[in-house]
Design a protein around this motif. Structure first.
Motif, PDB file in Angstrom:
ATOM      1  N   ARG A   1      -2.064  32.894  14.795  1.00 52.63           N
ATOM      2  CA  ARG A   1      -3.504  33.119  15.773  1.00 52.63           C
ATOM      3  C   ARG A   1      -4.499  32.813  14.977  1.00 52.63           C
ATOM      4  O   ARG A   1      -5.340  32.583  15.377  1.00 52.63           O
ATOM      5  N   ALA A   2      -4.514  33.476  13.589  1.00 51.51           N
ATOM      6  CA  ALA A   2      -5.585  33.698  12.803  1.00 51.51           C
ATOM      7  C   ALA A   2      -5.838  32.158  11.891  1.00 51.51           C
ATOM      8  O   ALA A   2      -6.744  31.905  11.430  1.00 51.51           O
ATOM      9  N   THR A   3      -4.704  31.113  12.159  1.00 56.05           N
ATOM     10  CA  THR A   3      -4.882  30.114  11.280  1.00 56.05           C
ATOM     11  C   THR A   3      -5.716  28.960  11.737  1.00 56.05           C
ATOM     12  O   THR A   3      -5.595  28.721  12.950  1.00 56.05           O
ATOM     13  N   GLU A   4      -6.328  28.326  11.040  1.00 60.19           N
ATOM     14  CA  GLU A   4      -7.485  27.187  11.174  1.00 60.19           C
ATOM     15  C   GLU A   4      -6.381  25.932  10.880  1.00 60.19           C
ATOM     16  O   GLU A   4      -6.464  25.506   9.868  1.00 60.19           O
ATOM     17  N   LEU A   5      -5.733  25.449  12.148  1.00 62.05           N
ATOM     18  CA  LEU A   5      -4.929  24.547  11.905  1.00 62.05           C
ATOM     19  C   LEU A   5      -5.690  23.273  11.724  1.00 62.05           C
ATOM     20  O   LEU A   5      -6.769  22.863  12.408  1.00 62.05           O
ATOM     21  N   PRO A   6      -5.329  22.163  11.171  1.00 58.20           N
ATOM     22  CA  PRO A   6      -5.891  20.776  11.026  1.00 58.20           C
ATOM     23  C   PRO A   6      -5.684  20.198  12.470  1.00 58.20           C
ATOM     24  O   PRO A   6      -4.668  20.585  13.240  1.00 58.20           O
ATOM     25  N   PRO A   7      -6.209  18.996  13.001  1.00 59.37           N
ATOM     26  CA  PRO A   7      -5.900  18.477  14.211  1.00 59.37           C
ATOM     27  C   PRO A   7      -4.422  18.081  14.316  1.00 59.37           C
ATOM     28  O   PRO A   7      -3.915  17.721  13.411  1.00 59.37           O
ATOM     29  N   LEU A   8      -3.977  18.506  15.589  1.00 58.96           N
ATOM     30  CA  LEU A   8      -2.376  18.265  15.626  1.00 58.96           C
ATOM     31  C   LEU A   8      -2.349  17.117  16.999  1.00 58.96           C
ATOM     32  O   LEU A   8      -3.195  17.005  17.818  1.00 58.96           O
TER      33      LEU A   8
ATOM     34  N   ASP B   1       0.669  -1.246  -0.079  1.00 59.99           N
ATOM     35  CA  ASP B   1      -0.116  -0.197   0.007  1.00 59.99           C
ATOM     36  C   ASP B   1       0.909   1.462  -0.065  1.00 59.99           C
ATOM     37  O   ASP B   1       1.397   1.761   1.132  1.00 59.99           O
ATOM     38  N   ALA B   2       1.251   1.668  -1.190  1.00 58.55           N
ATOM     39  CA  ALA B   2       2.402   2.583  -1.514  1.00 58.55           C
ATOM     40  C   ALA B   2       2.227   4.211  -1.130  1.00 58.55           C
ATOM     41  O   ALA B   2       0.979   4.512  -1.740  1.00 58.55           O
ATOM     42  N   ILE B   3       2.861   4.658  -0.364  1.00 57.07           N
ATOM     43  CA  ILE B   3       3.287   6.153  -0.082  1.00 57.07           C
ATOM     44  C   ILE B   3       1.995   6.866   0.156  1.00 57.07           C
ATOM     45  O   ILE B   3       1.895   8.046   0.042  1.00 57.07           O
ATOM     46  N   TYR B   4       0.945   6.216   0.868  1.00 59.30           N
ATOM     47  CA  TYR B   4      -0.319   6.936   1.481  1.00 59.30           C
ATOM     48  C   TYR B   4       0.282   7.783   2.360  1.00 59.30           C
ATOM     49  O   TYR B   4      -0.228   8.873   2.607  1.00 59.30           O
ATOM     50  N   GLY B   5       1.012   7.358   3.524  1.00 56.89           N
ATOM     51  CA  GLY B   5       1.391   8.119   4.549  1.00 56.89           C
ATOM     52  C   GLY B   5       2.214   9.126   4.152  1.00 56.89           C
ATOM     53  O   GLY B   5       2.111  10.462   4.750  1.00 56.89           O
ATOM     54  N   LEU B   6       3.159   9.004   3.235  1.00 58.33           N
ATOM     55  CA  LEU B   6       4.060  10.281   2.773  1.00 58.33           C
ATOM     56  C   LEU B   6       3.266  11.257   2.133  1.00 58.33           C
ATOM     57  O   LEU B   6       3.384  12.274   2.266  1.00 58.33           O
ATOM     58  N   LEU B   7       2.021  10.767   1.437  1.00 59.42           N
ATOM     59  CA  LEU B   7       1.351  11.955   0.532  1.00 59.42           C
ATOM     60  C   LEU B   7       0.606  12.460   1.546  1.00 59.42           C
ATOM     61  O   LEU B   7       0.456  13.978   1.503  1.00 59.42           O
ATOM     62  N   ALA B   8       0.054  12.045   2.510  1.00 63.05           N
ATOM     63  CA  ALA B   8      -0.509  12.456   3.642  1.00 63.05           C
ATOM     64  C   ALA B   8       0.113  13.678   4.472  1.00 63.05           C
ATOM     65  O   ALA B   8      -0.291  14.554   4.761  1.00 63.05           O
ATOM     66  N   ALA B   9       1.155  13.068   4.648  1.00 63.28           N
ATOM     67  CA  ALA B   9       2.090  13.955   5.582  1.00 63.28           C
ATOM     68  C   ALA B   9       2.449  15.373   4.769  1.00 63.28           C
ATOM     69  O   ALA B   9       2.649  16.257   5.255  1.00 63.28           O
ATOM     70  N   ALA B  10       3.080  15.029   3.568  1.00 66.96           N
ATOM     71  CA  ALA B  10       3.463  16.002   2.721  1.00 66.96           C
ATOM     72  C   ALA B  10       2.138  16.976   2.559  1.00 66.96           C
ATOM     73  O   ALA B  10       2.382  18.250   2.628  1.00 66.96           O
ATOM     74  N   HIS B  11       1.091  16.740   2.384  1.00 66.44           N
ATOM     75  CA  HIS B  11      -0.019  17.464   2.276  1.00 66.44           C
ATOM     76  C   HIS B  11      -0.581  18.392   3.308  1.00 66.44           C
ATOM     77  O   HIS B  11      -0.569  19.489   3.229  1.00 66.44           O
ATOM     78  N   ALA B  12      -0.268  17.711   4.335  1.00 65.20           N
ATOM     79  CA  ALA B  12      -0.719  18.319   5.457  1.00 65.20           C
ATOM     80  C   ALA B  12       0.414  19.344   6.044  1.00 65.20           C
ATOM     81  O   ALA B  12      -0.013  20.381   6.368  1.00 65.20           O
ATOM     82  N   THR B  13       1.679  18.914   5.768  1.00 63.45           N
ATOM     83  CA  THR B  13       2.537  20.052   6.198  1.00 63.45           C
ATOM     84  C   THR B  13       2.754  21.269   5.326  1.00 63.45           C
ATOM     85  O   THR B  13       2.682  22.224   5.587  1.00 63.45           O
ATOM     86  N   ARG B  14       2.386  21.020   4.024  1.00 62.84           N
ATOM     87  CA  ARG B  14       2.427  22.086   3.214  1.00 62.84           C
ATOM     88  C   ARG B  14       1.071  22.768   3.619  1.00 62.84           C
ATOM     89  O   ARG B  14       1.310  24.317   3.519  1.00 62.84           O
ATOM     90  N   GLN B  15      -0.121  22.666   3.962  1.00 74.08           N
ATOM     91  CA  GLN B  15      -1.247  23.265   4.305  1.00 74.08           C
ATOM     92  C   GLN B  15      -0.891  24.062   5.591  1.00 74.08           C
ATOM     93  O   GLN B  15      -1.175  25.434   5.542  1.00 74.08           O
ATOM     94  N   VAL B  16      -0.512  23.407   6.440  1.00 79.20           N
ATOM     95  CA  VAL B  16       0.053  24.102   7.798  1.00 79.20           C
ATOM     96  C   VAL B  16       0.886  25.303   7.427  1.00 79.20           C
ATOM     97  O   VAL B  16       0.762  26.528   8.055  1.00 79.20           O
ATOM     98  N   PHE B  17       2.015  24.980   6.970  1.00 83.10           N
ATOM     99  CA  PHE B  17       2.824  26.227   6.781  1.00 83.10           C
ATOM    100  C   PHE B  17       2.457  27.224   5.740  1.00 83.10           C
ATOM    101  O   PHE B  17       2.601  28.427   6.196  1.00 83.10           O
TER     102      PHE B  17
END
Length: 286
Positions: free
Chosen positions: A255-262, A230-246
């Motif tokens: 303070r104004a950022t709506e962050l995903p669950p941490l 089950d290839a690269i699902y975790g990698l793609l999810a981590a990369a997507h979430a990190t890009r969104q947060v940054f």
């Protein structure tokens, strides 16, 4: 050591493997209950800020795989790329990865400089069958334990897949992995391949693929497939979430950022194994 992996193959009608790329991802996968892990060359390249175009070295890969194997107590299978040279190089590389503690290696048949076959518009060039089989033989003869050798082919034509899989199994591969078969390679082809090569088959499931959408474990097993990556699902999810947060932090301010669950800080510490270290500190330092 690899008796554990052989045992898992016997216990599961279809053994699923996630792909991991560093110690943290390996710990999280093991914590989630995965019985074995596969390292991803694409992910290791990504940790170095590189595309999956054979830009990292055998040493880079070995260091990453060693950290992964040290981080978990479940069997680790290492993506060994194309062995980083000819058969003698493959022999030495297999020995080094075996010493790192992995229980299987995946050896592919691309010619250098290789590429990720799943990149859009990728052109894949393969070693000739004879030289590629010799590299499989070198890997099989290099092992000093019960290490499993998984021969991967990036051929897409059904006839070529059968030719290469048969040659690799004859050269000593314990499992064969048609990594990127074309759309004409159906379940009947998988079943015929399993019958002809006589060793278990490994299939790679990518996000959005037909196998992901349509093939359940019973279907896969009936087609002769014993292991599914089950290839690269975790990698793609981590990369997507990190890009969104940054991106949100930079554009809107923290303070104004709506962050995903941490993950809570203490949860991260637990996942990193701080409990065991604290126990040692208490034992030796007090």
């Amino acid at each position: 050591m690899t008796a554990r992996l052989r045992s898992l193959l016997g216990e599961h009608r279809v053994l699923h493997l996630p792909t991991v790329w560093d110690g943290m991802s390996a710990r999280l996968a093991a914590e989630a209950g995965w019985p074995a892990l596969l390292t991803t060359g694409l992910g290791i390249a990504a940790t170095l800020g590189l595309p999956d175009l054979e830009l990292y070295t055998a040493t880079d890969n070995l260091q990453a795989v060693t950290r992964i194997a040290d981080a978990v107590d479940v069997p680790v299978i290492a993506d060994m790329d194309n062995g980083y040279g000819g058969p003698v190089n493959v022999h030495r590389t297999t020995t080094l990865f075996e010493h790192a503690g992995v229980e299987a290696v995946v050896l592919e048949d691309q010619r250098s400089p290789k590429t990720c076959p799943f990149y859009e518009g990728a052109t894949v060039e393969l070693e000739s069958v004879g030289p590629a089989a010799n590299k499989v033989r070198a890997a099989a003869e290099a092992r000093r334990s019960d290490l499993l050798v998984i021969a991967r082919t990036d051929a897409s034509d059904p006839a070529e897949i059968r030719e290469r899989a048969t040659a690799y199994a004859a050269a000593g591969a314990d499992l064969v992995m048609p990594n990127a078969p074309g759309p004409d390679f159906g379940l009947d082809d998988w079943a015929a391949l399993r019958s002809s090569v006589g060793v278990p088959l490994v299939a790679c499931v990518m996000p959005g693929s037909r196998a992901e959408r349509e093939w359940d474990d019973d279907t896969l097993a009936d087609a002769g497939i014993s292991v599914v990556v089950d290839a690269i699902y975790g990698l793609l999810a981590a990369a997507h979430a990190t890009r969104q947060v940054f991106t949100r932090m930079r554009e809107d301010g923290l303070r104004a950022t709506e962050l995903p669950p941490l993950m809570a800080h203490h949860e991260l510490g637990e996942a990193m194994g701080d409990g065991a270290v604290h126990a040692l500190q208490k034992r030796y330092l007090t």
